[in-house]
Design a protein around this motif. Structure first.
Motif, PDB file in Angstrom:
ATOM      1  N   SER A  41       0.826  -1.201   0.000  1.00 11.44           N
ATOM      2  CA  SER A  41       0.000   0.000   0.000  1.00 11.44           C
ATOM      3  C   SER A  41       0.861   1.251   0.000  1.00 11.44           C
ATOM      4  O   SER A  41       0.631   2.183  -0.787  1.00 11.44           O
ATOM      5  CB  SER A  41      -0.933   0.002   1.221  1.00 11.44           C
ATOM      6  OG  SER A  41      -1.851  -1.066   1.172  1.00 11.44           O
ATOM      7  N   GLY A  42       1.852   1.310   0.882  1.00 11.42           N
ATOM      8  CA  GLY A  42       2.664   2.503   1.012  1.00 11.42           C
ATOM      9  C   GLY A  42       3.405   2.867  -0.258  1.00 11.42           C
ATOM     10  O   GLY A  42       3.404   4.025  -0.685  1.00 11.42           O
ATOM     11  N   VAL A  43       4.038   1.878  -0.900  1.00 17.86           N
ATOM     12  CA  VAL A  43       4.828   2.201  -2.094  1.00 17.86           C
ATOM     13  C   VAL A  43       3.923   2.601  -3.262  1.00 17.86           C
ATOM     14  O   VAL A  43       4.267   3.497  -4.044  1.00 17.86           O
ATOM     15  CB  VAL A  43       5.755   1.027  -2.494  1.00 17.86           C
ATOM     16  CG1 VAL A  43       6.795   0.780  -1.421  1.00 17.86           C
ATOM     17  CG2 VAL A  43       4.980  -0.237  -2.792  1.00 17.86           C
ATOM     18  N   GLN A  44       2.761   1.967  -3.380  1.00 17.89           N
ATOM     19  CA  GLN A  44       1.871   2.321  -4.482  1.00 17.89           C
ATOM     20  C   GLN A  44       1.275   3.716  -4.294  1.00 17.89           C
ATOM     21  O   GLN A  44       1.162   4.491  -5.247  1.00 17.89           O
ATOM     22  CB  GLN A  44       0.770   1.274  -4.615  1.00 17.89           C
ATOM     23  CG  GLN A  44       1.273  -0.069  -5.101  1.00 17.89           C
ATOM     24  CD  GLN A  44       0.163  -1.103  -5.199  1.00 17.89           C
ATOM     25  OE1 GLN A  44      -0.832  -0.888  -5.875  1.00 17.89           O
ATOM     26  NE2 GLN A  44       0.333  -2.225  -4.527  1.00 17.89           N
ATOM     27  N   ILE A  45       0.881   4.039  -3.066  1.00 15.03           N
ATOM     28  CA  ILE A  45       0.324   5.365  -2.798  1.00 15.03           C
ATOM     29  C   ILE A  45       1.397   6.434  -2.984  1.00 15.03           C
ATOM     30  O   ILE A  45       1.139   7.492  -3.582  1.00 15.03           O
ATOM     31  CB  ILE A  45      -0.274   5.411  -1.379  1.00 15.03           C
ATOM     32  CG1 ILE A  45      -1.526   4.534  -1.320  1.00 15.03           C
ATOM     33  CG2 ILE A  45      -0.599   6.840  -0.974  1.00 15.03           C
ATOM     34  CD1 ILE A  45      -2.083   4.346   0.082  1.00 15.03           C
TER      35      ILE A  45
END
Length: 412
Positions: A177-181
């Motif tokens: 989630s963090g890297v995609q956001i």
């Protein structure tokens, strides 16, 4: 309100609840699935707009139904996943009742079974399956006080860049989630900081095969226990924009400013641990180790898969890793997005099935409280247990256990 009796009550109408329903039906166990919102609600309303599955369509599905209109190697959108589960519920004629919230489940006194209090009345059940999954309560570490400056939200509340106030964004957490956001925000023109903790970083594809395939043939999905200390290590993988290997060097080249784990806050300043280089190196080691295992598998089995020597070349560390930022003045930050995971919440389950920390006590989903079961949790039985295809196989084991217990009870 009305009262009714069922043999098995399944709480939750997502992937776990539907998998459970299919196998209970196959075992001839009468049951009811209750869902407080809609089928697959979290995919609908608790994910960002551009989210796609982290695994390809040939892999991230139940065995009995393919995604309609998707190529096997494509990555389903969140809306396609919600539609898939609706179609699956119809295909198996799952007895799902939506808009029903379970507020408590208690064991009956002096007679078998359980009494479930719901928003739609009382349901009496001989067996209860908690199929609410692992994403029940968003976790935001108590580091930055509410109202201390930037807007704070959990990744489950993030939808798109336009939703956020002006200013730079700090994304805390470097799992999927963090890297995609962080990447989406950077591509939208935002200044972005990404707080990176320990993580696994598999290749998206290697030698013509997706990482889901590699983890399968290498036996890693079937691992029954996580490596010591790695129970909650996040996996940095993405299916966004057709899928590519998560590479923190590439994110830095894009303009994402990498920082270490978020540590403490004091008087408007957020401080980061001096662990960024170690966390990047740990992810690199995980990545390279999987490549080596894959190469050994190819050689051992004589497979004709194209070599990919360039995948082993990592390149130099970016300046943010060699000269890391130790602190950040939040006066220049408009938003903080906490991609820091979830906790379970079984406050409604008023039986002896959870420990003092609220975590389930079970073995392969069979709880310490006879007649109560869990499904859909990470490492419930194996590494793949919380994934779409993994929960389907775990549900078969749980349904078989319920059917066996029913057989004993008929002899009582």
């Amino acid at each position: 309100m009305a009262s009714e009796e069922v043999e098995a009550l399944v709480v939750g109408g997502g992937q776990a609840g539907l998998a459970m329903s299919e196998h209970l039906s196959a075992c001839g166990v009468p049951h009811l699935v209750v869902e407080r919102n809609r089928i697959a609600e979290r995919w609908r309303s608790e994910r960002w707009d551009s989210l796609v599955a982290n695994g390809p369509a040939w892999h991230d599905r139940f065995p009995g139904l393919e995604f309609d209109g998707l190529e096997p190697g494509a990555f389903a959108s969140k809306d396609q996943i919600a539609a898939y589960f609706e179609a699956y519920a119809e295909k198996i004629a799952a007895p799902v009742r939506t808009g029903v919230e379970v507020t408590s489940v208690r064991r009956n006194a002096g007679r078998p079974g359980f009494r479930a209090e719901t928003s739609d009345g009382v349901i009496e059940a001989r067996f209860v399956v908690a199929a609410t999954g692992p994403f029940q309560r968003p976790v935001i570490p108590p580091i930055v006080p509410a109202g201390a400056g930037p807007r704070q939200l959990h990744s489950s509340a993030y939808r798109n860049p336009a939703q956020l106030p002006d200013g730079a964004v700090l994304v805390v957490g470097a799992g999927s989630s963090g890297v995609q956001i962080a990447e989406e925000l950077r591509r939208s023109g935002r200044r972005v900081y990404l707080s990176v903790g320990p993580h696994d970083r598999p290749p998206r594809r290697y030698r013509g095969r997706d990482f889901c395939w590699w983890l399968g043939v290498l036996g890693k999905w079937d691992a029954e226990t996580p490596p010591s200390g790695a129970e909650h290590v996040t996996i940095a993988v993405s299916g966004a924009r057709g899928g590519s290997t998560v590479d923190f060097r590439a994110l830095a080249d894009l303009g994402v400013e990498l920082v270490g784990m978020t540590g403490s806050y004091d008087d408007g300043t957020l401080r980061f641990a001096p662990d960024l280089a170690a966390n990047i190196a740990g992810g690199d080691a995980n990545y390279l180790a999987l490549l080596d295992e894959a190469d050994a598998y190819v050689a051992r089995n004589g497979l004709d898969l194209p070599e990919e020597p360039e995948a082993h070349v990592l390149g130099p560390d970016p300046a943010s890793v060699t000269d890391p930022l130790g602190e950040l003045d939040l006066a220049g930050i408009g938003s903080v997005i906490w991609a820091t995971g979830f906790a379970v919440d079984y406050g409604w389950l008023r039986v002896d099935a959870v420990d003092e920390h609220g975590k389930p006590r079970h073995r392969r989903g069979v709880s310490a409280e006879p007649g109560v079961y869990f499904l859909g949790l990470p490492w419930l039985a194996r590494r793949g247990s919380s994934f779409i295809w993994g929960v389907w196989h775990d549900a078969k084991f749980v349904a078989d256990h319920i059917a066996t217990q029913r057989g004993y009870l008929r002899q009582a």
